[in-house]
Scaffold this motif. Sequence first.
Motif, PDB file in Angstrom:
ATOM      1  N   PRO A  30       5.919   3.915   7.420  1.00  0.00           N
ATOM      2  CA  PRO A  30       6.625   2.630   7.291  1.00  0.00           C
ATOM      3  C   PRO A  30       5.627   1.487   7.202  1.00  0.00           C
ATOM      4  N   PHE A  31       5.847   0.583   6.252  1.00  0.00           N
ATOM      5  CA  PHE A  31       4.993  -0.592   6.103  1.00  0.00           C
ATOM      6  C   PHE A  31       5.793  -1.692   5.439  1.00  0.00           C
ATOM      7  N   ALA A  32       5.908  -2.828   6.110  1.00  0.00           N
ATOM      8  CA  ALA A  32       6.631  -3.994   5.580  1.00  0.00           C
ATOM      9  C   ALA A  32       8.053  -3.626   5.154  1.00  0.00           C
ATOM     10  N   GLY A  33       8.674  -2.687   5.873  1.00  0.00           N
ATOM     11  CA  GLY A  33      10.045  -2.300   5.581  1.00  0.00           C
ATOM     12  C   GLY A  33      10.194  -1.240   4.510  1.00  0.00           C
ATOM     13  N   TYR A  34       9.074  -0.777   3.978  1.00  0.00           N
ATOM     14  CA  TYR A  34       9.074   0.232   2.924  1.00  0.00           C
ATOM     15  C   TYR A  34       8.430   1.532   3.414  1.00  0.00           C
ATOM     16  N   ALA A  35       8.787   2.631   2.766  1.00  0.00           N
ATOM     17  CA  ALA A  35       8.040   3.875   2.914  1.00  0.00           C
ATOM     18  C   ALA A  35       6.881   3.797   1.925  1.00  0.00           C
ATOM     19  N   MET A  36       5.652   3.780   2.453  1.00  0.00           N
ATOM     20  CA  MET A  36       4.476   3.571   1.611  1.00  0.00           C
ATOM     21  C   MET A  36       3.456   4.689   1.831  1.00  0.00           C
ATOM     22  N   PRO A  37       2.677   5.012   0.806  1.00  0.00           N
ATOM     23  CA  PRO A  37       1.653   6.044   0.952  1.00  0.00           C
ATOM     24  C   PRO A  37       0.426   5.525   1.692  1.00  0.00           C
ATOM     25  N   VAL A  38       0.092   6.124   2.822  1.00  0.00           N
ATOM     26  CA  VAL A  38      -1.098   5.690   3.552  1.00  0.00           C
ATOM     27  C   VAL A  38      -2.333   6.417   3.032  1.00  0.00           C
ATOM     28  N   GLN A  39      -2.126   7.675   2.568  1.00  0.00           N
ATOM     29  CA  GLN A  39      -3.221   8.400   1.941  1.00  0.00           C
ATOM     30  C   GLN A  39      -2.652   9.598   1.196  1.00  0.00           C
ATOM     31  N   TYR A  40      -3.478  10.149   0.313  1.00  0.00           N
ATOM     32  CA  TYR A  40      -3.118  11.327  -0.464  1.00  0.00           C
ATOM     33  C   TYR A  40      -3.976  12.495   0.028  1.00  0.00           C
ATOM     34  N   PRO A  41      -3.789  13.703  -0.494  1.00  0.00           N
ATOM     35  CA  PRO A  41      -4.535  14.853   0.026  1.00  0.00           C
ATOM     36  C   PRO A  41      -6.050  14.699   0.033  1.00  0.00           C
ATOM     37  N   ALA A  42      -6.623  13.913  -0.871  1.00  0.00           N
ATOM     38  CA  ALA A  42      -8.078  13.733  -0.891  1.00  0.00           C
ATOM     39  C   ALA A  42      -8.592  13.094   0.393  1.00  0.00           C
ATOM     40  N   GLY A  43      -7.761  12.272   1.033  1.00  0.00           N
ATOM     41  CA  GLY A  43      -8.156  11.628   2.272  1.00  0.00           C
ATOM     42  C   GLY A  43      -8.729  10.240   2.076  1.00  0.00           C
ATOM     43  N   LEU A  44      -8.669   9.455   3.139  1.00  0.00           N
ATOM     44  CA  LEU A  44      -9.055   8.037   3.077  1.00  0.00           C
ATOM     45  C   LEU A  44     -10.497   7.842   2.623  1.00  0.00           C
ATOM     46  N   MET A  45     -11.417   8.619   3.177  1.00  0.00           N
ATOM     47  CA  MET A  45     -12.828   8.431   2.846  1.00  0.00           C
ATOM     48  C   MET A  45     -13.091   8.642   1.354  1.00  0.00           C
ATOM     49  N   LYS A  46     -12.581   9.752   0.799  1.00  0.00           N
ATOM     50  CA  LYS A  46     -12.800  10.021  -0.618  1.00  0.00           C
ATOM     51  C   LYS A  46     -12.106   8.978  -1.489  1.00  0.00           C
ATOM     52  N   GLU A  47     -10.918   8.543  -1.077  1.00  0.00           N
ATOM     53  CA  GLU A  47     -10.204   7.520  -1.843  1.00  0.00           C
ATOM     54  C   GLU A  47     -11.005   6.220  -1.868  1.00  0.00           C
ATOM     55  N   HIS A  48     -11.500   5.826  -0.713  1.00  0.00           N
ATOM     56  CA  HIS A  48     -12.271   4.584  -0.607  1.00  0.00           C
ATOM     57  C   HIS A  48     -13.507   4.628  -1.517  1.00  0.00           C
ATOM     58  N   LEU A  49     -14.286   5.682  -1.407  1.00  0.00           N
ATOM     59  CA  LEU A  49     -15.514   5.787  -2.180  1.00  0.00           C
ATOM     60  C   LEU A  49     -15.219   5.925  -3.671  1.00  0.00           C
ATOM     61  N   ILE A 227      -4.490   5.857  -4.724  1.00  0.00           N
ATOM     62  CA  ILE A 227      -5.114   5.378  -3.489  1.00  0.00           C
ATOM     63  C   ILE A 227      -4.030   4.818  -2.563  1.00  0.00           C
ATOM     64  N   GLY A 228      -4.128   5.149  -1.281  1.00  0.00           N
ATOM     65  CA  GLY A 228      -3.127   4.719  -0.310  1.00  0.00           C
ATOM     66  C   GLY A 228      -3.510   3.466   0.459  1.00  0.00           C
ATOM     67  N   LEU A 229      -2.623   3.083   1.375  1.00  0.00           N
ATOM     68  CA  LEU A 229      -2.824   1.865   2.162  1.00  0.00           C
ATOM     69  C   LEU A 229      -4.045   1.942   3.065  1.00  0.00           C
ATOM     70  N   GLY A 230      -4.393   3.153   3.516  1.00  0.00           N
ATOM     71  CA  GLY A 230      -5.539   3.285   4.398  1.00  0.00           C
ATOM     72  C   GLY A 230      -6.814   2.804   3.728  1.00  0.00           C
ATOM     73  N   ALA A 231      -7.066   3.289   2.512  1.00  0.00           N
ATOM     74  CA  ALA A 231      -8.265   2.866   1.790  1.00  0.00           C
ATOM     75  C   ALA A 231      -8.153   1.420   1.331  1.00  0.00           C
ATOM     76  N   ARG A 232      -6.945   0.972   1.017  1.00  0.00           N
ATOM     77  CA  ARG A 232      -6.782  -0.440   0.645  1.00  0.00           C
ATOM     78  C   ARG A 232      -7.246  -1.332   1.795  1.00  0.00           C
ATOM     79  N   ASN A 233      -6.944  -0.931   3.026  1.00  0.00           N
ATOM     80  CA  ASN A 233      -7.344  -1.708   4.187  1.00  0.00           C
ATOM     81  C   ASN A 233      -8.857  -1.668   4.391  1.00  0.00           C
ATOM     82  N   SER A 234      -9.463  -0.492   4.294  1.00  0.00           N
ATOM     83  CA  SER A 234     -10.909  -0.398   4.501  1.00  0.00           C
ATOM     84  C   SER A 234     -11.680  -1.101   3.391  1.00  0.00           C
ATOM     85  N   LEU A 235     -11.165  -1.046   2.172  1.00  0.00           N
ATOM     86  CA  LEU A 235     -11.820  -1.732   1.052  1.00  0.00           C
ATOM     87  C   LEU A 235     -11.796  -3.244   1.236  1.00  0.00           C
TER      88      LEU A 235
END
Length: 380
Positions: A30-49, A227-235
């Motif tokens: 849940p994010f801002a009232g929506y169901a949102m993707p926080v990460q995909y199978p590759a994982g936050l670190m790989k998405e970020h890089l 890319i999910g919300l997790g990497a969006r935040n770290s970026l």
Amino acid sequence: MTTSSNIATTALLHTPLHALHQELGARMVPFAGYAMPVQYPAGLMKEHLHVREKAGLFDVSHMGQLRLSGPDAAAALESLLPVDVIGLDLHKQRYGLLLNDDGGILDDLMFVNRGDDLFLIVNGACKAADIAWIQARIGQICTVTPMPEQALLALQGPSAVQALEALVPGVNKLVFMTGGAFAWQGQSLYITRSGYTGEDGFEVSLPATAAQAFARALLAQDGVMPIGLGARNSLRLEAGLCLYGNDIDTSSTPAQASLNWAIPKVRRLGGERAGGFPGADKVLAEIDQPSTLPRKRVSLLGQERVPVREHTELHNAQGERVGEVTSGLLSPCLDKPIAMAYVPLEYAAAGTVLYAMVRGKKIPMEVTSGSFVPARYYRG
């Protein structure tokens, strides 16, 4: 909290790409009232890089999109924001702060002059309140039109321009903070060369009905991954960009939030259109007399490899509590903890060492200026 794509999220709103996220194996939250993707199978670190190295596609359709139209729309919006709206050239974009009457930040937003209207993008968690505030303040001067029928996608990274140009010829001519009207398979798009990662990239507003097909076409391009919300935040944190609700809110003013750069001279003391926005007296006084600030937002770079999260207390060398982290994580690019925090002015100078208290251990962190990772916006 819903943390799996196979758990029902019926109480949450869905973006037009919801089915695609599930198909791609996203972990939904849940994010801002929506169901949102926080990460995909590759994982936050790989998405970020991957975004730093190639290109990543973000679903940001939870954000609010609205348009202001009418002959007095620019002057009306300028009465709400401490920025130069009237002087904004055609298809140029700016960052703005929506302030309350006490100078507190209601939201930060992006807006662009499209000629026939002003196109605004506001934060998802704030959009209902923002639209109500704007409507109440200037709805009698200009027409305020929410755009729930539109999706919003962000394509970010050094390969973004090649991927998007393959689908939408001509976008490579845009430079940072400019936009233009384009078309794809008969669908109208409005594209700006902007984003919130510190990388070159684009944001694409398009009809919700076309969003999934367009997203699939982008993901089919070489080097593009979801890319999910997790990497969006770290970026965005590596880029030194604020997150509304964490690093800025109604308790912070522009000067306290180190956002004076977002208020041009024309709206400051002595400018020909100085003031005239909510909270102007307080906001301009703080800019004119910075020594009176009760606190200031700073960036912090950790000296030990221990993640420092939001709400972590900050102490001075004498062990006294002097602040609290508002955003923090282990930087994927630097492999060091990075954070933002509010501290009294005496601790806000670059080079000052403070101590984050993590499970009873003192983690030294140094106050820095600017972003943690250099921005790579394309300015032409």
